[in-house]
Write a protein that holds these residues in place. Structure first.
Motif, PDB file in Angstrom:
ATOM      1  N   THR A   6       0.840  -1.195   0.000  1.00 50.56           N
ATOM      2  CA  THR A   6       0.000   0.000   0.000  1.00 50.56           C
ATOM      3  C   THR A   6       0.876   1.246   0.000  1.00 50.56           C
ATOM      4  O   THR A   6       2.021   1.219   0.445  1.00 50.56           O
ATOM      5  N   ALA A   7       0.318   2.325  -0.500  1.00 51.47           N
ATOM      6  CA  ALA A   7       1.003   3.620  -0.496  1.00 51.47           C
ATOM      7  C   ALA A   7      -0.057   4.698  -0.653  1.00 51.47           C
ATOM      8  O   ALA A   7      -1.215   4.408  -0.985  1.00 51.47           O
ATOM      9  N   SER A   8       0.313   5.940  -0.384  1.00 52.48           N
ATOM     10  CA  SER A   8      -0.644   7.030  -0.549  1.00 52.48           C
ATOM     11  C   SER A   8       0.044   8.285  -1.052  1.00 52.48           C
ATOM     12  O   SER A   8       1.242   8.488  -0.839  1.00 52.48           O
ATOM     13  N   LEU A   9      -0.742   9.105  -1.730  1.00 51.39           N
ATOM     14  CA  LEU A   9      -0.340  10.448  -2.152  1.00 51.39           C
ATOM     15  C   LEU A   9      -1.379  11.421  -1.614  1.00 51.39           C
ATOM     16  O   LEU A   9      -2.570  11.113  -1.585  1.00 51.39           O
ATOM     17  N   GLU A 144      -8.933  -8.195   3.427  1.00 55.05           N
ATOM     18  CA  GLU A 144      -8.503  -9.084   4.512  1.00 55.05           C
ATOM     19  C   GLU A 144      -7.036  -9.472   4.357  1.00 55.05           C
ATOM     20  O   GLU A 144      -6.280  -9.504   5.326  1.00 55.05           O
ATOM     21  N   GLU A 145      -6.626  -9.752   3.124  1.00 55.43           N
ATOM     22  CA  GLU A 145      -5.246 -10.187   2.892  1.00 55.43           C
ATOM     23  C   GLU A 145      -4.236  -9.115   3.298  1.00 55.43           C
ATOM     24  O   GLU A 145      -3.186  -9.422   3.863  1.00 55.43           O
ATOM     25  N   ALA A 146      -4.554  -7.861   3.005  1.00 57.99           N
ATOM     26  CA  ALA A 146      -3.647  -6.758   3.354  1.00 57.99           C
ATOM     27  C   ALA A 146      -3.877  -6.260   4.776  1.00 57.99           C
ATOM     28  O   ALA A 146      -3.090  -5.447   5.282  1.00 57.99           O
ATOM     29  N   GLY A 147      -4.968  -6.721   5.411  1.00 58.25           N
ATOM     30  CA  GLY A 147      -5.263  -6.313   6.778  1.00 58.25           C
ATOM     31  C   GLY A 147      -5.568  -4.849   6.910  1.00 58.25           C
ATOM     32  O   GLY A 147      -5.125  -4.182   7.852  1.00 58.25           O
ATOM     33  N   CYS A 148      -6.372  -4.327   5.968  1.00 60.50           N
ATOM     34  CA  CYS A 148      -6.654  -2.887   5.990  1.00 60.50           C
ATOM     35  C   CYS A 148      -8.023  -2.585   5.412  1.00 60.50           C
ATOM     36  O   CYS A 148      -8.607  -3.388   4.692  1.00 60.50           O
ATOM     37  N   VAL A 149      -8.523  -1.408   5.753  1.00 60.56           N
ATOM     38  CA  VAL A 149      -9.776  -0.913   5.197  1.00 60.56           C
ATOM     39  C   VAL A 149      -9.556   0.509   4.704  1.00 60.56           C
ATOM     40  O   VAL A 149      -8.966   1.341   5.398  1.00 60.56           O
TER      41      VAL A 149
END
Length: 211
Positions: A6-9, A144-149
């Motif tokens: 994951t990443a963000s801008l 679920e795989e990345a453990g994030c929402v």
């Protein structure tokens, strides 16, 4: 299991978090809430070696969807949104584009999804959670795989989204957090539309609105 990252801008005048969820094995990425600066979003993905394959909107406010059509034009990636948000995407007043961008921005998603729907996009599994309150058709995407929402403007670190815009409801928003997001694992990371990331466990304990 795919290797996910994951990443963000931060994009636009209202500092929206545009999130990426990439399948490193396929070198393909999903983009959440490209609110502005489509060329910068594409350049970042290119730098990472990712092809942008899908665009997902958490809700229809212009600061979150204002760059979606341009990014679609640049990448050919289809745009997904919750079906209840279709009217807002098509209305320059309720989606706030006439106030935020000083021009009318309207759009149609390529795919409208439903609450509880399971998606597999670029080998990445997501579950759609309808979380009204900030907007009528606001939603979150749980991986679920990345453990994030990817929470959009539903839940922030120590706060929740505004409910004073057209179609907003604080009581609905609180229910959405408690009855949808707080059922996710405590370990799940929360990637919000603005501000710093957090976790379900932290918000259950410390969020003054819903904790």
């Amino acid at each position: 299991m795919a290797r996910l990252s994951t990443a963000s801008l931060t994009v636009g005048d209202l500092a929206v978090n545009c999130w990426f969820l990439a399948n490193e094995d396929m070198k393909e990425a999903l983009v959440f809430d490209p609110g502005d600066e489509a060329e910068q979003i594409l350049a970042y993905a290119d730098q990472k070696g990712w092809k942008i394959t899908f665009i997902l909107l958490t809700h229809g406010h212009a600061d979150h969807m204002g760059g979606a059509e341009e990014l679609k034009r640049l990448t050919k990636a289809p745009v997904y949104a919750l079906e209840e948000e279709a009217p807002m995407l098509k209305n320059g007043k309720t989606n706030l584009s006439v106030f935020i961008q000083r021009r009318t921005i309207t759009m149609e998603a390529d795919e409208y999804v439903k609450d509880g729907q399971e998606l597999t996009l670029s080998g990445i599994r997501l579950k759609v959670l309808h979380t009204p309150g900030h907007t009528p058709g606001g939603c979150c995407y749980y991986c679920e795989e990345a453990g994030c929402v990817f929470a959009g403007d539903t839940l922030f670190q120590g706060s929740v989204g505004r409910s004073d815009f057209p179609g907003g409801s604080m009581s609905q928003l609180i229910r959405s957090v408690k009855e949808k997001l707080f059922l996710l694992p405590d370990t799940a990371k929360v990637y919000p539309g603005h501000g710093e990331e957090t976790s379900i466990a932290y918000e259950k304990k410390y969020n003054p609105f819903v904790g």
